[in-house]
Every structure is written in structure tokens, then in C-alpha cells.
Design an enzyme around this catalytic site. Structure first.
Site, PDB file in Angstrom:
ATOM      1  NE  ARG A  90      27.258  31.719  66.526  1.00 27.14           N
ATOM      2  CZ  ARG A  90      26.556  31.876  65.175  1.00 27.14           C
ATOM      3  NH1 ARG A  90      27.513  32.690  64.444  1.00 27.14           N
ATOM      4  NH2 ARG A  90      25.305  31.728  64.996  1.00 27.14           N
ATOM      5  CG  ASN A 145      24.371  40.012  67.543  1.00 29.25           C
ATOM      6  OD1 ASN A 145      23.274  40.909  67.820  1.00 29.25           O
ATOM      7  ND2 ASN A 145      24.205  39.315  66.391  1.00 29.25           N
ATOM      8  CB  CYS A 165      18.769  43.785  64.349  1.00 26.41           C
ATOM      9  SG  CYS A 165      18.585  41.761  64.680  1.00 26.41           S
ATOM     10  CG  HIS A 195      18.446  39.275  68.620  1.00 26.66           C
ATOM     11  ND1 HIS A 195      19.576  38.633  68.800  1.00 26.66           N
ATOM     12  CD2 HIS A 195      18.365  39.714  67.737  1.00 26.66           C
ATOM     13  CE1 HIS A 195      20.303  38.797  67.920  1.00 26.66           C
ATOM     14  NE2 HIS A 195      19.447  39.485  66.888  1.00 26.66           N
ATOM     15  CE1 TYR A 242      18.820  35.494  67.576  1.00 24.80           C
ATOM     16  CE2 TYR A 242      17.528  36.648  66.214  1.00 24.80           C
ATOM     17  CZ  TYR A 242      18.719  36.126  66.410  1.00 24.80           C
ATOM     18  OH  TYR A 242      19.724  36.119  65.394  1.00 24.80           O
TER      19      TYR A 242
END
Length: 419
Positions: A90, A145, A165, A195, A242
Site C-alpha cells: 500500500r 479494494n 463500501c 469511490h 474520494y
């Protein structure tokens, strides 16, 4: 009912277990199986989850295993919440795009594509094992995700899957608090993709209260979602958090260059949480979970699993589901995030009023990117990666797409068999 959590060693998991403990009367779970290859985290989370349920007086049994076959056999629903490569991967996703002046993020842009490439093959392999061992009627709830791309991959392979989500439920609860009404009375006009969504209505007893919210609480909402209040009032819409990565791209890149990566922050929070979970005297959900993100995740997941497995009347939930003409400007097999009716037969999108060009254009562009991203994840190849990046609104230039594709391949070589 047996509920299996793949990625059960996640520090998120006690949030889910706490939600199950609070829904004893409506979600008939008698066994929760946590599956994870990380024995240390699995033991810590598993033992804490047992104490949490016991303290709440819930009779469900918690089991832990590293064996996917053992975990999913006989499950009524399987929740997938894994992170291929962990926080280290990540961190790369959040930083490598900066070499081209592009946004670094784990679910969108170049970082989101890198995550999709690592994740889609793994999730599809898990889903196939679920189908073989638990049967074709087992529901898969994807919280992994990028949810839209992963859910599209699952549906394309014929799995009984719904993507989930927490953005919509978080906004619903926020708006209900501002309006001083019960959250169950609030229905959202949630429109878009995972998102990449906007709230175009906030209905209470059939009346749209969005103008009231923006008029009285616009500044607070703007801070909450990182959007200018003047724009929200002009558009009569609230973008998801987002959207700042699109509408405020350059400012976000400038901020990211000097800010500590979110992956590092989350790693610290996870260490704190694991210390709590290892404490034999701890038996209630720790306050540190609020720092981990995923607010109302447990409620959204528990409600969705109940709708899919409970055998009762259809419920309305905001989920990721096949388009099927809901947005006529998108392909039938695109995955959208909209209010849907959900029952044991699955999720079906509710009608959406015509989408304004200011949103439809971006939705179309990102859907096209997601199609190319899925093709790259399934077939591999550096050039497919570059083509997907070129189609993404946050990249969209030859030089940047080529440079970032090379970076993705280099950094993720250990995860991509074709690299």
C-alpha cells in the site's frame, strides 16, 4: 449459519464481530470462521473476537484457520477483505505515482491499478474455491479494494457476489445526525461508481432535505468530504470524499509530497490494536478502531449479509452491482454503486434519474479505465497496464502512462506472474 471472513486476521475484523454481536435477533450466525495465512494476527484477532462475543452474550463460536478449504466449507456467506502485499505494498501505491506528478492512492489512479493487478487473480482464485467447496449458492461479499473492479471480475466469472463500501452508510449516518432524524428514515440518491459517487438527494419521508443540509451545514459537510461549499450548493450535490482526488488533484499531490503516507499511519494504528487484542482482559471494541477507517463498516456488512441470507423481504442497500441498463450510457456489464433492492436472490439496482453530464462524463471515463484495468489484471502484460493508465483521467498522457506502467511492473514483480 456459518459466516467466513477471508482476511480474518485484519484489524478490521473485530468491528465486524461487534456488529454481529449487536444484531443477535436478526442475523442468525452461530459460527464465524476467520481465514488468514498470518498466524500471529489471526490468533490475536480470533481470541479477541471470542471474548468480544462472550462479553456481549452472543452464542456464536469463532474458529480460526489458515486453510481456505476448511474455512469456506459449508459457509452461507463469505466476506473477502484481504490486502495482497499488506501495508508495505500500500505504501508503494501511495508514493510511486509521485515520480510523474500524479496522485498516489490505494484505490484510484496508478496506485489503484497496481492494487487491482495484485488483487483480482487472488480473489478470483478464492471465489472459485468457494464455489467448489461451499457450493454455487454461497454469497460472496467483496469489501476488498478496488471494490468496483474486483466485483466486476467476480460477476464476469458468474459468482454470486455483491460489492460493498462504507462511503454511503457513513454519509447517511452523518446526514441523519445533522438533520436530527433516525438514520433509518434517510434514503440517499447515491449515484456513480465505487469511490466515484455523488449524493444528489437526501430523502426523509419522501422530501429531499439536501438543500436544507447544504444551506445550514454546508461548511461542515464541505470539510467532511473536502469539497467547496459554493460548488456543492450550486450543484445541489455532495461528492464522496474520494472525488477530491479528481477535483483537487494538484493540491492533493502537493500535500502528499510532504505528508506521511497513510499506510504508515495505519501500520501504527494496527500495532496499537494488536496490543489491545492480545490483552486477555480486553473484551470490548477499542476506541483505536476509529482511527483505522471504515466507519460503519460492520453495520453495512451485517445488514447486507442479513438481506442476502435471511430469507425475508427485500431490503434497500447501496451496493456495487451490475449496471443492467440502470445508467444507459454505460455498458450492461459495468459495475455501478447505487441503491439496490437486496434479498436472497441477489442485488438489483433501483432506477436512477438521468445523470447530469458533469457526472456522466467522469463516470464513463473511469468505467472505460476499469474495463482496461480488469483486462490487464486477467491477461497481464506491461502494455495493457500502460493502456489502462492512459485511459485514466488522473494520468491520461503517453509519457506518464509509460513511466508509471514500468514502475508498476518493477515494484510488483513478485506479485505478477507475467512480469
Amino acid at each position: 449459519m456459518k459466516l467466513t471472513v477471508v482476511g480474518g486476521g485484519s484489524t478490521y475484523t473485530p468491528e465486524l464481530v461487534d456488529g454481529i454481536a449487536g444484531r443477535r435477533s436478526t442475523l442468525d450466525v452461530d459460527e464465524i470462521v476467520l481465514v488468514d495465512p498470518d498466524g500471529y494476527r489471526l490468533d490475536a484477532v480470533g481470541e479477541f473476537s471470542k471474548r468480544l462475543l462472550s462479553h456481549a452474550g452472543h452464542p456464536a463460536r469463532v474458529r480460526t484457520t489458515s486453510s481456505l478449504a476448511e474455512g469456506v466449507d459449508g459457509a452461507a456467506a463469505v466476506l473477502i477483505q484481504l490486502r495482497v502485499g499488506g501495508q508495505r505494498a500500500r505504501r508503494e501505491d501511495e508514493t510511486f505515482p509521485h515520480v510523474c506528478g500524479c496522485l498516489g492512492q490505494e484505490t484510484t489512479g496508478a496506485g489503484g491499478l497496481a492494487k487491482a493487478l495484485r488483487t483480482v487473480p487472488v480473489v478470483l482464485d478464492i471465489a472459485e474455491r468457494v464455489r467448489e467447496l461451499a457450493g454455487e449458492n454461497t454469497w460472496i461479499v467483496d469489501f476488498t479494494n478496488p471494490v468496483g473492479i474486483v466485483t466486476r471480475a467476480l460477476l464476469a466469472e458468474g459468482h454470486r457476489a455483491v460489492g460493498l463500501c462504507n462511503v454511503a452508510i457513513h454519509l447517511q449516518r452523518t446526514f441523519a445526525g445533522l438533520l436530527g432524524v433516525d438514520h433509518g428514515a434517510v434514503r440517499l440518491g447515491h449515484t456513480g461508481l465505487n469511490h466515484l459517487s455523488w449524493e444528489r438527494e437526501v430523502l426523509v419521508d419522501g422530501v429531499d432535505r439536501l438543500p436544507d443540509l447544504l444551506g445550514e451545514h454546508g461548511e461542515f459537510i464541505g470539510e467532511h468530504v473536502s469539497a467547496p461549499v459554493d460548488w456543492m450548493r450550486r450543484a445541489n450535490a455532495v461528492p464522496s470524499y474520494y472525488l477530491k482526488y479528481y477535483y483537487g488533484h494538484d493540491d492533493e499531490v502537493d500535500r502528499q509530497r510532504t505528508a506521511r503516507p497513510r499506510a504508515d499511519v495505519v501500520s501504527d494504528v494496527e500495532e496499537e490494536l494488536l496490543k489491545v487484542y492480545l490483552d486477555p482482559e480486553a473484551h470490548t471494541k477499542p476506541a483505536q478502531l476509529e482511527k483505522r477507517g471504515g466507519a460503519y463498516y460492520s453495520e453495512a456488512a451485517v445488514q447486507l449479509v442479513h438481506a442476502l441470507t435471511g430469507g425475508g423481504p427485500a431490503e434497500e442497500h447501496v451496493v456495487n452491482v451490475r449496471n443492467n441498463g440502470t445508467m444507459p450510457f454505460l455498458p450492461e456489464d459495468a459495475v455501478i454503486e447505487v441503491p439496490s433492492t437486496v434479498d436472497s436472490a441477489g442485488a438489483r439496482p433501483l432506477p436512477v434519474r438521468p445523470v447530469e453530464p458533469r457526472y456522466a462524463g467522469l463516470i464513463s471515463a473511469v468505467t472505460a479505465y476499469e474495463n482496461l484495468a480488469l483486462e490487464a489484471a486477467l491477461k497481464g502484460g506491461r502494455d495493457r497496464v500502460a493502456d489502462a493508465l492512459l485511459a485514466h483521467p488522473l494520468v491520461g498522457q503517453y509519457r506518464k502512462a509509460d513511466r508509471l506502467a514500468d514502475e508498476i511492473v518493477r515494484i510488483n514483480r513478485g506479485f505478477l506472474p507475467w512480469a
